[in-house]
Design a protein around this motif. Structure first.
Motif, PDB file in Angstrom:
ATOM      1  N   PHE A   1      31.297  39.378  29.555  1.00  0.00           N
ATOM      2  CA  PHE A   1      30.926  40.730  30.558  1.00  0.00           C
ATOM      3  C   PHE A   1      32.215  41.877  29.481  1.00  0.00           C
ATOM      4  O   PHE A   1      32.183  43.427  30.028  1.00  0.00           O
ATOM      5  N   GLY A   2      33.236  41.206  29.011  1.00  0.00           N
ATOM      6  CA  GLY A   2      34.359  41.970  27.925  1.00  0.00           C
ATOM      7  C   GLY A   2      35.098  42.310  29.445  1.00  0.00           C
ATOM      8  O   GLY A   2      36.426  42.991  28.776  1.00  0.00           O
ATOM      9  N   ASN A   3      35.149  42.294  30.130  1.00  0.00           N
ATOM     10  CA  ASN A   3      36.352  42.711  31.333  1.00  0.00           C
ATOM     11  C   ASN A   3      37.304  40.967  31.612  1.00  0.00           C
ATOM     12  O   ASN A   3      36.453  40.355  31.809  1.00  0.00           O
ATOM     13  N   GLU A   4      38.751  41.485  32.492  1.00  0.00           N
ATOM     14  CA  GLU A   4      39.171  40.173  32.423  1.00  0.00           C
ATOM     15  C   GLU A   4      38.714  39.927  34.011  1.00  0.00           C
ATOM     16  O   GLU A   4      38.841  41.028  34.734  1.00  0.00           O
ATOM     17  N   PHE A   5      38.655  39.469  34.362  1.00  0.00           N
ATOM     18  CA  PHE A   5      38.473  38.246  35.317  1.00  0.00           C
ATOM     19  C   PHE A   5      39.346  37.289  35.885  1.00  0.00           C
ATOM     20  O   PHE A   5      39.948  36.655  35.135  1.00  0.00           O
ATOM     21  N   LYS A   6      40.381  37.705  36.742  1.00  0.00           N
ATOM     22  CA  LYS A   6      41.310  37.016  37.149  1.00  0.00           C
ATOM     23  C   LYS A   6      41.574  37.949  38.773  1.00  0.00           C
ATOM     24  O   LYS A   6      41.939  38.662  39.125  1.00  0.00           O
ATOM     25  N   PHE A   7      41.808  36.106  39.735  1.00  0.00           N
ATOM     26  CA  PHE A   7      42.138  36.404  40.814  1.00  0.00           C
ATOM     27  C   PHE A   7      44.345  37.032  40.968  1.00  0.00           C
ATOM     28  O   PHE A   7      44.793  36.775  40.435  1.00  0.00           O
ATOM     29  N   GLU A   8      44.388  37.966  41.712  1.00  0.00           N
ATOM     30  CA  GLU A   8      45.709  38.221  42.429  1.00  0.00           C
ATOM     31  C   GLU A   8      46.096  37.098  42.778  1.00  0.00           C
ATOM     32  O   GLU A   8      45.701  36.597  43.692  1.00  0.00           O
ATOM     33  N   ASP A   9      47.837  37.030  42.959  1.00  0.00           N
ATOM     34  CA  ASP A   9      48.619  35.786  43.495  1.00  0.00           C
ATOM     35  C   ASP A   9      47.596  35.725  44.735  1.00  0.00           C
ATOM     36  O   ASP A   9      47.932  36.470  45.241  1.00  0.00           O
ATOM     37  N   ARG A  10      47.783  34.729  44.656  1.00  0.00           N
ATOM     38  CA  ARG A  10      47.524  34.006  46.114  1.00  0.00           C
ATOM     39  C   ARG A  10      46.203  34.322  46.752  1.00  0.00           C
ATOM     40  O   ARG A  10      46.122  34.141  48.187  1.00  0.00           O
ATOM     41  N   LYS A  11      45.393  35.624  45.965  1.00  0.00           N
ATOM     42  CA  LYS A  11      44.393  36.168  47.265  1.00  0.00           C
ATOM     43  C   LYS A  11      42.721  35.091  47.152  1.00  0.00           C
ATOM     44  O   LYS A  11      42.897  34.451  46.031  1.00  0.00           O
ATOM     45  N   LEU A  12      42.306  34.605  47.596  1.00  0.00           N
ATOM     46  CA  LEU A  12      41.512  34.122  47.662  1.00  0.00           C
ATOM     47  C   LEU A  12      39.819  35.040  47.806  1.00  0.00           C
ATOM     48  O   LEU A  12      39.176  34.044  48.005  1.00  0.00           O
ATOM     49  N   THR A  13      39.800  36.105  47.574  1.00  0.00           N
ATOM     50  CA  THR A  13      38.794  36.879  46.993  1.00  0.00           C
ATOM     51  C   THR A  13      39.143  37.811  45.830  1.00  0.00           C
ATOM     52  O   THR A  13      40.127  38.125  46.079  1.00  0.00           O
ATOM     53  N   MET A  14      37.738  37.805  45.676  1.00  0.00           N
ATOM     54  CA  MET A  14      38.254  39.708  44.415  1.00  0.00           C
ATOM     55  C   MET A  14      37.263  39.962  44.060  1.00  0.00           C
ATOM     56  O   MET A  14      35.523  39.188  43.756  1.00  0.00           O
ATOM     57  N   THR A  15      36.302  40.737  43.767  1.00  0.00           N
ATOM     58  CA  THR A  15      35.664  41.945  43.692  1.00  0.00           C
ATOM     59  C   THR A  15      35.782  42.515  42.232  1.00  0.00           C
ATOM     60  O   THR A  15      35.894  42.771  41.796  1.00  0.00           O
TER      61      THR A  15
ATOM     62  N   GLU B   1      30.880  39.062  43.960  1.00  0.00           N
ATOM     63  CA  GLU B   1      31.933  38.893  44.322  1.00  0.00           C
ATOM     64  C   GLU B   1      33.101  37.952  45.002  1.00  0.00           C
ATOM     65  O   GLU B   1      32.154  36.711  44.965  1.00  0.00           O
ATOM     66  N   PHE B   2      34.090  36.991  43.916  1.00  0.00           N
ATOM     67  CA  PHE B   2      34.279  35.556  44.038  1.00  0.00           C
ATOM     68  C   PHE B   2      35.282  35.388  44.888  1.00  0.00           C
ATOM     69  O   PHE B   2      36.186  36.051  45.611  1.00  0.00           O
ATOM     70  N   LEU B   3      35.004  33.962  45.690  1.00  0.00           N
ATOM     71  CA  LEU B   3      35.500  32.865  46.170  1.00  0.00           C
ATOM     72  C   LEU B   3      35.950  31.889  46.030  1.00  0.00           C
ATOM     73  O   LEU B   3      36.071  31.258  45.926  1.00  0.00           O
ATOM     74  N   MET B   4      37.851  32.389  46.294  1.00  0.00           N
ATOM     75  CA  MET B   4      38.523  30.672  46.294  1.00  0.00           C
ATOM     76  C   MET B   4      38.311  29.532  46.638  1.00  0.00           C
ATOM     77  O   MET B   4      38.887  30.200  48.237  1.00  0.00           O
ATOM     78  N   VAL B   5      37.222  28.835  46.813  1.00  0.00           N
ATOM     79  CA  VAL B   5      37.478  27.784  47.742  1.00  0.00           C
ATOM     80  C   VAL B   5      37.815  26.546  47.678  1.00  0.00           C
ATOM     81  O   VAL B   5      37.974  26.338  45.786  1.00  0.00           O
ATOM     82  N   ARG B   6      38.488  25.286  48.095  1.00  0.00           N
ATOM     83  CA  ARG B   6      38.844  24.210  47.660  1.00  0.00           C
ATOM     84  C   ARG B   6      37.244  23.272  47.687  1.00  0.00           C
ATOM     85  O   ARG B   6      36.481  23.315  47.829  1.00  0.00           O
TER      86      ARG B   6
END
Length: 203
Positions: free
Chosen positions: A23-37, A42-47
């Motif tokens: 998609f050309g954009n950087e996809f990266k979670f902010e530190d310690r965040k569990l979701t990112m849109t 919408e990405f969920l960081m899960v065990r």
């Protein structure tokens, strides 16, 4: 909007790198965040072990998870694509000086994967006593808690450092893209579009 469940750690980073390339954009979670849109996702960081549950129950439309976890949970999901990330094997490990003795009436196995273990030894018509552990599994045969272990092996270094060897390989594993069955009907075009883009990139 597609909800995507990712496992914490290296696999998540590698998967987000795939999204970045597509998609050309950087996809990266902010530190310690569990979701990112970002964009239509919408990405969920899960065990890792919980991803089949999130996808099966519809909390996520799609997810990325190891084949070993899918097999262990017998997850009722659609397996869309082998992403070829996080390659490893599920192996039986024993002490260097031991042999795996199928003549014993029961073999004691320490593992965090009881279902994969039971199913494998059932094919050998061998009774097993499962000792469920959550960490430091290599210690079990060393201290006499078990005859052997069933665990994930990437390089085999941890086993070697603890005086163990691979006796048998049960299965190969790598990260798979999976989908919720209902989501695949309702959001079929979005999911298939993403599937084709990822497939074109990695194959």
């Amino acid at each position: 909007m597609l909800k995507v469940a990712l496992p914490k750690g290296r696999i998540a980073e590698d998967t987000l790198e795939i999204f970045t390339k597509i998609f050309g954009n950087e996809f990266k979670f902010e530190d310690r965040k569990l979701t990112m849109t970002q964009g239509n996702f919408e990405f969920l960081m899960v065990r890792n072990q919980d991803i089949p549950t999130y996808v099966t129950e519809g909390a996520a439309d799609i997810g990325v998870v190891g084949l070993d976890v899918l097999e262990e949970h017998n997850a009722d999901v659609l397996r869309l694509l082998d992403l070829k990330l996080g390659k490893c094997k599920v192996c039986i490990g024993i002490k260097n000086e031991d042999k795996l003795d199928y003549s014993k009436p029961e073999i004691k196995i320490a593992t965090k994967m009881p279902n994969i273990t039971r199913n494998y030894f059932a094919t050998k018509a061998t009774a097993v006593k499962i000792i469920k552990l959550y960490g430091s599994i290599e210690l079990a045969p060393i201290v006499g808690l078990s005859d052997a272990i069933v665990d994930i092996v990437e390089t085999g270094t941890t086993m070697k450092q603890n005086g163990l060897k691979v006796a048998e390989a049960i299965m190969d594993s790598s990260a798979h893209l999976i989908a919720n069955k209902n989501s695949f009907i309702v959001k079929r075009e979005e999911i298939l579009s993403l599937y084709h883009k990822i497939n074109d990139l990695i194959n």
